[in-house]
Design an enzyme around this catalytic site. Sequence first.
Site, mmCIF file in Angstrom:
data_model
loop_
_atom_site.group_PDB
_atom_site.id
_atom_site.type_symbol
_atom_site.label_atom_id
_atom_site.label_comp_id
_atom_site.label_asym_id
_atom_site.label_seq_id
_atom_site.Cartn_x
_atom_site.Cartn_y
_atom_site.Cartn_z
ATOM 1 N N SER A 20 0.856 -1.190 0.000
ATOM 2 C CA SER A 20 0.000 0.000 0.000
ATOM 3 C C SER A 20 0.886 1.232 0.000
ATOM 4 C CB SER A 20 -0.885 0.021 1.239
ATOM 5 O OG SER A 20 -1.557 1.268 1.337
ATOM 6 N N TYR A 73 -2.103 -1.022 10.127
ATOM 7 C CA TYR A 73 -2.099 -1.493 8.728
ATOM 8 C C TYR A 73 -0.901 -0.885 8.002
ATOM 9 C CZ TYR A 73 -3.531 -1.695 3.797
ATOM 10 O OH TYR A 73 -3.567 -1.889 2.431
HETATM 11 O O1 NJP Z 1 -9.580 -5.976 -0.361
HETATM 12 P P1 NJP Z 1 -10.899 -6.871 -0.202
HETATM 13 P P2 NJP Z 1 -8.787 -5.491 -1.685
HETATM 14 N N1 NJP Z 1 -6.552 -15.746 4.082
HETATM 15 O O2 NJP Z 1 -11.248 -6.763 1.233
HETATM 16 C C1 NJP Z 1 -8.727 -12.176 1.185
HETATM 17 C C2 NJP Z 1 -4.296 -3.908 -0.739
HETATM 18 N N2 NJP Z 1 -4.741 -2.521 -0.813
HETATM 19 O O3 NJP Z 1 -9.061 -6.338 -2.838
HETATM 20 O O4 NJP Z 1 -10.504 -14.966 2.724
HETATM 21 C C3 NJP Z 1 -6.829 -15.736 2.780
HETATM 22 O O5 NJP Z 1 -11.902 -6.506 -1.230
HETATM 23 C C4 NJP Z 1 -10.249 -12.040 1.091
HETATM 24 O O6 NJP Z 1 -10.866 -13.321 0.920
HETATM 25 P P3 NJP Z 1 -11.579 -14.184 2.074
HETATM 26 C C5 NJP Z 1 -4.806 -4.632 0.482
HETATM 27 O O7 NJP Z 1 -4.041 -4.358 1.634
HETATM 28 C C6 NJP Z 1 -6.058 -2.219 -0.908
HETATM 29 O O8 NJP Z 1 -8.988 -4.039 -1.818
HETATM 30 O O9 NJP Z 1 -12.515 -15.058 1.301
HETATM 31 N N3 NJP Z 1 -7.372 -14.711 2.140
HETATM 32 C C7 NJP Z 1 -10.383 -11.253 -0.195
HETATM 33 O O10 NJP Z 1 -10.316 -12.105 -1.310
HETATM 34 C C8 NJP Z 1 -4.665 -6.066 0.029
HETATM 35 O O11 NJP Z 1 -3.364 -6.537 0.258
HETATM 36 C C9 NJP Z 1 -6.458 -0.877 -0.919
HETATM 37 O O12 NJP Z 1 -12.255 -13.209 2.993
HETATM 38 C C10 NJP Z 1 -7.691 -13.634 2.879
HETATM 39 C C11 NJP Z 1 -9.163 -10.359 -0.187
HETATM 40 O O13 NJP Z 1 -8.191 -10.942 0.707
HETATM 41 C C12 NJP Z 1 -4.939 -5.993 -1.479
HETATM 42 O O14 NJP Z 1 -4.800 -4.621 -1.842
HETATM 43 C C13 NJP Z 1 -5.508 0.132 -0.850
HETATM 44 C C14 NJP Z 1 -7.430 -13.562 4.248
HETATM 45 C C15 NJP Z 1 -9.480 -8.970 0.324
HETATM 46 O O15 NJP Z 1 -10.377 -8.352 -0.534
HETATM 47 C C16 NJP Z 1 -6.309 -6.469 -1.875
HETATM 48 O O16 NJP Z 1 -7.296 -5.710 -1.158
HETATM 49 C C17 NJP Z 1 -4.176 -0.218 -0.755
HETATM 50 C C18 NJP Z 1 -6.841 -14.674 4.860
HETATM 51 N N4 NJP Z 1 -6.563 -14.721 6.160
HETATM 52 C C19 NJP Z 1 -3.789 -1.532 -0.740
HETATM 53 N N5 NJP Z 1 -7.866 -12.347 4.703
HETATM 54 C C20 NJP Z 1 -7.904 -0.482 -0.988
HETATM 55 N N6 NJP Z 1 -8.807 -1.366 -1.393
HETATM 56 O O17 NJP Z 1 -8.231 0.702 -0.700
HETATM 57 C C21 NJP Z 1 -8.386 -11.715 3.654
HETATM 58 O O18 NJP Z 1 -3.272 0.781 -0.701
HETATM 59 N N7 NJP Z 1 -8.273 -12.464 2.535
#
Ligand code: NJP
Length: 253
Positions: free
Chosen positions: A135, A149
Amino acid sequence: MSKTIVITGASAGIGMVLAKQLAARGDALMLAARSADVLRQVARSCGREAYYYATDVTRRQDVNRLRDEALRTFGNVDVWINNAGRGITRNVLELTDEDLDEMMAVNVKSALYGMQAILPHFKERGEGHLINVSSFLGRIPFASFRSAYSASKSALNSLTANLRMDLRAEYPNIHVSLVMPGAVSTGFAVNSLHAPADSGPVPMAQTPEEVVAAMIELIDHPQAEIYTNPDVQLEQVKRYYGGVGEFEENMRR
Ligand code: NJP
């Protein structure tokens, strides 16, 4: 040429859009997240060359099994993308031990497990591409309500740079990349730990499609680090700190 690609966090947001776009251009995918049902739907919508494996990336064993499953399915992995992650909505003085542990587990250890799982395979082949999704807040920590974070993503930035240093001389065809988005319009804010019920749209957010376009360019033309929205991100530094020079100056005060 089509590639074999592992994507964590592929059930939603950036990872899901990335999966769909890579599948559309013919890449073979192994998708990972915890929600198996959702993941199955995403894989199905990606077509015949998309597989999934239910994975909790905070568990090393799960990540190792994900690697094994990808190698069993494809024989090799070209690109491994540590994309899963989670935010938090808490200022420094409110943080508990559990808050910090959760941020480190889901944003740092998860990626470390991924790096340690796939690198032996990349070294054996003498090539591969590791991509860590971090990020902008890991570089410029201007949103104090995302404190732990931002800290966890700063740690991820350091591990990524150090891995790249270790590989550079002996393995010039193994690429290690860092992706730094700004705000992105996904479920990220709502999914954040301690998110208020009314988490609304974030100003100056990119769409996940815009972030994915930058990531696909990165897959095709590997480089060390990218900002997905550099003009707006520079604008944000100016808004909060007056500019990059002023940010550095502020750090010395
Ligand atoms: O987030 P979201 P984004 N084990 O919440 C999975 C970075 N980023 O796509 O497990 C396995 O829509 C969760 O799946 P589930 C951010 O830090 C974002 O925006 O089924 N998987 C879902 O598929 C991150 O690194 C922003 O709940 C796990 C996904 O992760 C990346 O972009 C800004 C898990 C999250 O989907 C993707 O984020 C920025 C686990 N323990 C950086 N925990 C932003 N959106 O504003 C969660 O600078 N997941």
